[in-house]
Write an enzyme that holds these catalytic residues in place. Structure first.
Site, PDB file in Angstrom:
ATOM      1  N   LYS A   1      49.491  44.868  46.111  1.00 46.70           N
ATOM      2  CA  LYS A   1      49.975  43.523  46.047  1.00 46.70           C
ATOM      3  C   LYS A   1      51.336  43.005  45.370  1.00 46.70           C
ATOM      4  O   LYS A   1      51.237  43.308  43.950  1.00 46.70           O
ATOM      5  CB  LYS A   1      48.841  42.312  45.722  1.00 46.70           C
ATOM      6  CG  LYS A   1      47.865  42.435  46.823  1.00 46.70           C
ATOM      7  CD  LYS A   1      47.082  40.890  46.942  1.00 46.70           C
ATOM      8  CE  LYS A   1      45.851  40.823  45.885  1.00 46.70           C
ATOM      9  NZ  LYS A   1      45.316  39.751  46.309  1.00 46.70           N
TER      10      LYS A   1
ATOM     11  N   HIS B   1      39.942  29.546  38.400  1.00 47.32           N
ATOM     12  CA  HIS B   1      41.148  29.110  38.789  1.00 47.32           C
ATOM     13  C   HIS B   1      41.129  27.547  38.462  1.00 47.32           C
ATOM     14  O   HIS B   1      42.130  27.042  38.107  1.00 47.32           O
ATOM     15  CB  HIS B   1      41.487  29.563  40.037  1.00 47.32           C
ATOM     16  CG  HIS B   1      42.061  30.678  40.249  1.00 47.32           C
ATOM     17  ND1 HIS B   1      41.829  31.418  41.525  1.00 47.32           N
ATOM     18  CD2 HIS B   1      42.529  31.474  39.460  1.00 47.32           C
ATOM     19  CE1 HIS B   1      42.081  32.726  41.492  1.00 47.32           C
ATOM     20  NE2 HIS B   1      42.787  32.820  40.151  1.00 47.32           N
TER      21      HIS B   1
ATOM     22  N   HIS C   1      36.662  34.060  39.539  1.00 46.55           N
ATOM     23  CA  HIS C   1      37.997  33.543  39.720  1.00 46.55           C
ATOM     24  C   HIS C   1      37.967  32.144  40.344  1.00 46.55           C
ATOM     25  O   HIS C   1      38.850  31.381  39.973  1.00 46.55           O
ATOM     26  CB  HIS C   1      38.807  34.384  40.559  1.00 46.55           C
ATOM     27  CG  HIS C   1      39.387  35.466  39.594  1.00 46.55           C
ATOM     28  ND1 HIS C   1      38.173  36.504  39.022  1.00 46.55           N
ATOM     29  CD2 HIS C   1      40.403  35.990  39.229  1.00 46.55           C
ATOM     30  CE1 HIS C   1      39.210  37.520  38.488  1.00 46.55           C
ATOM     31  NE2 HIS C   1      40.443  36.924  38.384  1.00 46.55           N
TER      32      HIS C   1
ATOM     33  N   ASN D   1      37.061  38.529  43.480  1.00 41.68           N
ATOM     34  CA  ASN D   1      37.287  37.256  43.137  1.00 41.68           C
ATOM     35  C   ASN D   1      35.999  36.616  42.100  1.00 41.68           C
ATOM     36  O   ASN D   1      36.082  35.578  41.827  1.00 41.68           O
ATOM     37  CB  ASN D   1      37.093  36.260  44.304  1.00 41.68           C
ATOM     38  CG  ASN D   1      38.533  36.577  44.991  1.00 41.68           C
ATOM     39  OD1 ASN D   1      39.371  36.922  44.627  1.00 41.68           O
ATOM     40  ND2 ASN D   1      38.424  36.339  46.436  1.00 41.68           N
TER      41      ASN D   1
ATOM     42  N   GLU E   1      39.028  41.088  32.728  1.00 47.26           N
ATOM     43  CA  GLU E   1      38.880  41.757  34.200  1.00 47.26           C
ATOM     44  C   GLU E   1      37.820  43.088  33.843  1.00 47.26           C
ATOM     45  O   GLU E   1      37.272  43.471  34.876  1.00 47.26           O
ATOM     46  CB  GLU E   1      40.108  42.167  34.610  1.00 47.26           C
ATOM     47  CG  GLU E   1      41.156  40.883  34.803  1.00 47.26           C
ATOM     48  CD  GLU E   1      40.584  40.010  36.219  1.00 47.26           C
ATOM     49  OE1 GLU E   1      39.882  40.521  36.796  1.00 47.26           O
ATOM     50  OE2 GLU E   1      40.999  38.939  36.175  1.00 47.26           O
TER      51      GLU E   1
ATOM     52  N   GLU F   1      43.145  43.129  52.212  1.00 44.62           N
ATOM     53  CA  GLU F   1      42.427  41.700  51.919  1.00 44.62           C
ATOM     54  C   GLU F   1      41.670  41.042  53.102  1.00 44.62           C
ATOM     55  O   GLU F   1      42.071  39.985  53.482  1.00 44.62           O
ATOM     56  CB  GLU F   1      43.271  40.891  51.217  1.00 44.62           C
ATOM     57  CG  GLU F   1      42.576  40.095  49.890  1.00 44.62           C
ATOM     58  CD  GLU F   1      43.082  39.331  48.876  1.00 44.62           C
ATOM     59  OE1 GLU F   1      42.662  39.327  47.927  1.00 44.62           O
ATOM     60  OE2 GLU F   1      44.352  39.256  49.331  1.00 44.62           O
TER      61      GLU F   1
ATOM     62  N   LYS G   1      38.462  49.289  40.613  1.00 44.07           N
ATOM     63  CA  LYS G   1      39.247  48.324  41.544  1.00 44.07           C
ATOM     64  C   LYS G   1      39.874  49.399  42.484  1.00 44.07           C
ATOM     65  O   LYS G   1      39.765  48.793  43.703  1.00 44.07           O
ATOM     66  CB  LYS G   1      40.373  47.667  40.532  1.00 44.07           C
ATOM     67  CG  LYS G   1      41.250  46.806  41.550  1.00 44.07           C
ATOM     68  CD  LYS G   1      42.122  45.891  40.948  1.00 44.07           C
ATOM     69  CE  LYS G   1      43.029  45.102  42.060  1.00 44.07           C
ATOM     70  NZ  LYS G   1      44.161  44.232  41.857  1.00 44.07           N
TER      71      LYS G   1
HETATM   72  P1  NAD Z   1      52.685  39.324  31.486  1.00 47.06           P
HETATM   73  O1  NAD Z   1      53.521  40.246  32.473  1.00 47.06           O
HETATM   74  O2  NAD Z   1      53.550  37.996  31.508  1.00 47.06           O
HETATM   75  O3  NAD Z   1      52.637  39.779  30.262  1.00 47.06           O
HETATM   76  C1  NAD Z   1      52.081  39.194  29.172  1.00 47.06           C
HETATM   77  C2  NAD Z   1      53.090  39.161  28.008  1.00 47.06           C
HETATM   78  O4  NAD Z   1      52.961  40.332  27.184  1.00 47.06           O
HETATM   79  C3  NAD Z   1      54.442  39.054  28.371  1.00 47.06           C
HETATM   80  O5  NAD Z   1      55.046  38.215  27.350  1.00 47.06           O
HETATM   81  C4  NAD Z   1      55.224  40.305  28.085  1.00 47.06           C
HETATM   82  O6  NAD Z   1      56.507  40.314  27.731  1.00 47.06           O
HETATM   83  C5  NAD Z   1      54.261  40.836  27.145  1.00 47.06           C
HETATM   84  N1  NAD Z   1      54.270  42.369  26.825  1.00 47.06           N
HETATM   85  C6  NAD Z   1      54.197  43.303  27.945  1.00 47.06           C
HETATM   86  N2  NAD Z   1      53.523  44.512  27.341  1.00 47.06           N
HETATM   87  C7  NAD Z   1      53.716  44.389  26.335  1.00 47.06           C
HETATM   88  C8  NAD Z   1      53.453  45.480  25.108  1.00 47.06           C
HETATM   89  N3  NAD Z   1      52.905  46.449  25.671  1.00 47.06           N
HETATM   90  N4  NAD Z   1      53.784  44.933  23.719  1.00 47.06           N
HETATM   91  C9  NAD Z   1      53.964  43.667  23.620  1.00 47.06           C
HETATM   92  N5  NAD Z   1      54.322  42.795  24.506  1.00 47.06           N
HETATM   93  C10 NAD Z   1      54.004  43.224  25.863  1.00 47.06           C
HETATM   94  O7  NAD Z   1      51.286  38.995  32.038  1.00 47.06           O
HETATM   95  P2  NAD Z   1      50.176  40.001  32.728  1.00 47.06           P
HETATM   96  O8  NAD Z   1      48.952  39.399  31.967  1.00 47.06           O
HETATM   97  O9  NAD Z   1      50.288  41.212  32.292  1.00 47.06           O
HETATM   98  O10 NAD Z   1      50.027  39.734  34.189  1.00 47.06           O
HETATM   99  C11 NAD Z   1      49.839  38.417  34.656  1.00 47.06           C
HETATM  100  C12 NAD Z   1      50.455  38.524  35.999  1.00 47.06           C
HETATM  101  O11 NAD Z   1      49.896  39.583  36.910  1.00 47.06           O
HETATM  102  C13 NAD Z   1      50.260  37.280  36.727  1.00 47.06           C
HETATM  103  O12 NAD Z   1      51.670  36.646  37.429  1.00 47.06           O
HETATM  104  C14 NAD Z   1      49.317  37.401  38.046  1.00 47.06           C
HETATM  105  O13 NAD Z   1      49.550  36.796  39.244  1.00 47.06           O
HETATM  106  C15 NAD Z   1      49.795  38.801  38.020  1.00 47.06           C
HETATM  107  N6  NAD Z   1      48.468  39.552  38.801  1.00 47.06           N
HETATM  108  C16 NAD Z   1      48.731  40.577  39.977  1.00 47.06           C
HETATM  109  C17 NAD Z   1      47.832  40.951  40.520  1.00 47.06           C
HETATM  110  C18 NAD Z   1      48.172  41.874  41.839  1.00 47.06           C
HETATM  111  O14 NAD Z   1      47.024  42.337  42.313  1.00 47.06           O
HETATM  112  N7  NAD Z   1      49.416  42.240  42.179  1.00 47.06           N
HETATM  113  C19 NAD Z   1      46.392  40.934  39.832  1.00 47.06           C
HETATM  114  C20 NAD Z   1      46.210  40.505  38.679  1.00 47.06           C
HETATM  115  C21 NAD Z   1      47.260  39.571  38.084  1.00 47.06           C
END
Ligand code: NAD
Length: 368
Positions: free
Chosen positions: A135, A245, A241, A238, A177, A230, A220
């Protein structure tokens, strides 16, 4: 959609990357790496120190954070790709958390009708969740993930060494997760996980995420493979979730500051385990054991009890609803999930009251 075989972890990942950088990379007219400022600073040196990139590799960078997962940033990246000469035979490497993977995957899937792209997820959440399942997409104003595609990357390379620089809140947020995945798997695996991570110190101090991440990816990916677009079964993901949410929306509406997603999911799991006891016959003893574990690891967020109707109402706005009742994914026992369970407002309110009562017994709270 055939993602199986394209997710590499552990030793396989390193071997496959050596082959990729010595051979496969030659197939592409250009290599473009998309990072955000944090992944560029913390993760890019690690990757470039380990593998030999072509000398003319080009770099693109976005600002970090969910607020930058939007069409304006996509446009900026599309324009930069064009200005740097990316063509249909180029490869986009997305190195970053879920935001970079979601946005980068969408940008690549639509640039010149789609170019190859690969993921190097660098947060725990991205490694066990966002990078798995095909996704991609971005937010449309306040509407989360409203524009996007099912479009699997050509490969996902999971290197847990990136997690060493990840801020603790991000690590813990991803861990929710992992716990959820254990409940999708089996009671045995849940207990193994608790044994490996009995408390916050163990989560914070471990450098050994390899096996846990691999296991989560498998769990997953199995779900995703059986329902790539989906249509139904994927709803088991979910768990936690719907309530989660609602907590996120509530926190944002009243305090303007987002609740870390995983913290909201952990709260959601507690509420939905209680609902699972009521609706699905989940073992109450095991439910309270799991809830106590979650409460010992994640911060307990309290809310005023007169806000319960509002939070319940927010669950009603969840995408997964049919008229009247609130449809939820609940759990009969670890490994046995039930989707579309109709829950009434009254039972949900009772479970929220139950959640609040659990916090008191632990004697600490963050209030929102
Ligand atoms: P993010 O990408 O914002 O990363 C979190 C923070 O960590 C950011 O500030 C980033 O710059 C920093 N960062 C990343 N890697 C780092 C590292 N190794 N060392 C230091 N800092 C680092 O957030 P996230 O939690 O990774 O992802 C959240 C996003 O994922 C949301 O937008 C959500 O909608 C999406 N998501 C998508 C799916 C999907 O199936 N596509 C599933 C779950 C979540």
């Amino acid at each position: 959609m055939h993602q199986s075989g394209t997710i590499f972890t552990g030793v396989d990942c390193i071997k496959s990357l050596e082959h990729f950088f010595s051979q496969e990379v030659k197939r592409y007219s250009g290599i473009f790496i998309l990072t955000d400022t944090n992944s560029r600073m913390h993760c890019l040196p690690l990757l470039m120190g380990q593998f030999k990139f072509p000398e003319d590799t080009k770099f693109l960078e976005t600002e970090p954070g969910e607020q930058n997962k939007n069409l304006q940033v996509c446009t900026k990246v599309w324009q930069e790709l064009a200005a740097l000469g990316a063509d249909r035979y180029s490869l986009l490497i997305c190195l970053g958390g879920g935001v970079v993977c979601d946005l980068g995957g969408f940008v690549a899937s639509t640039y010149q009708r789609g170019i190859d792209f690969i993921f190097f997820p660098t947060t725990l959440l991205a490694q066990v969740d966002a990078a798995i399942g095909g996704k991609t997409g971005v937010n449309l104003g306040k509407l989360k993930n409203y524009v996007g595609l099912f479009s699997p990357p050509n490969a996902v390379y999971i290197m847990t060494s990136f997690l060493q620089t990840l801020p603790y809140v991000e690590l813990l947020s991803g861990y929710a997760e992992v716990v959820k995945h254990s409940l999708l798997s089996s009671e045995k695996y849940y207990h193994q996980l608790v044994l490996q991570f009995p408390d916050i110190n163990a989560i914070q101090s471990t450098s050994n995420w390899e096996t846990v991440v691999e296991r989560s990816v498998k769990i997953k990916n199995n779900v995703v493979q059986s329902d790539p677009y989906e249509k139904g079964l994927r709803k088991v993901l979910n768990l936690g979730h719907t309530a989660g949410h609602a907590f996120e929306s509530y926190a944002l509406a009243h305090y303007g500051k987002p609740l870390p997603h995983g913290f909201a999911v952990a709260m959601g799991l507690i509420v939905e385990l209680d609902l699972s006891v009521i609706h699905c016959g989940f073992d109450p003893k095991l439910a309270s054991e799991i809830s106590d574990y979650l409460l010992s690891v994640f911060p307990f967020y309290a809310f005023a009890s007169d806000k319960i109707p509002e939070i319940t109402q927010l669950m009603g706005f969840d995408k997964k609803n049919k008229a009247g009742a609130i449809q939820m994914t609940l759990i009969k026992k670890p490994g046995d999930l039930i989707t579309d369970v109709a829950c009434s407002h009254e039972t949900i309110e009772k479970s929220l009251i139950e959640y609040l009562s659990k916090g008191n017994s632990f004697g600490f709270a963050k209030t929102f």
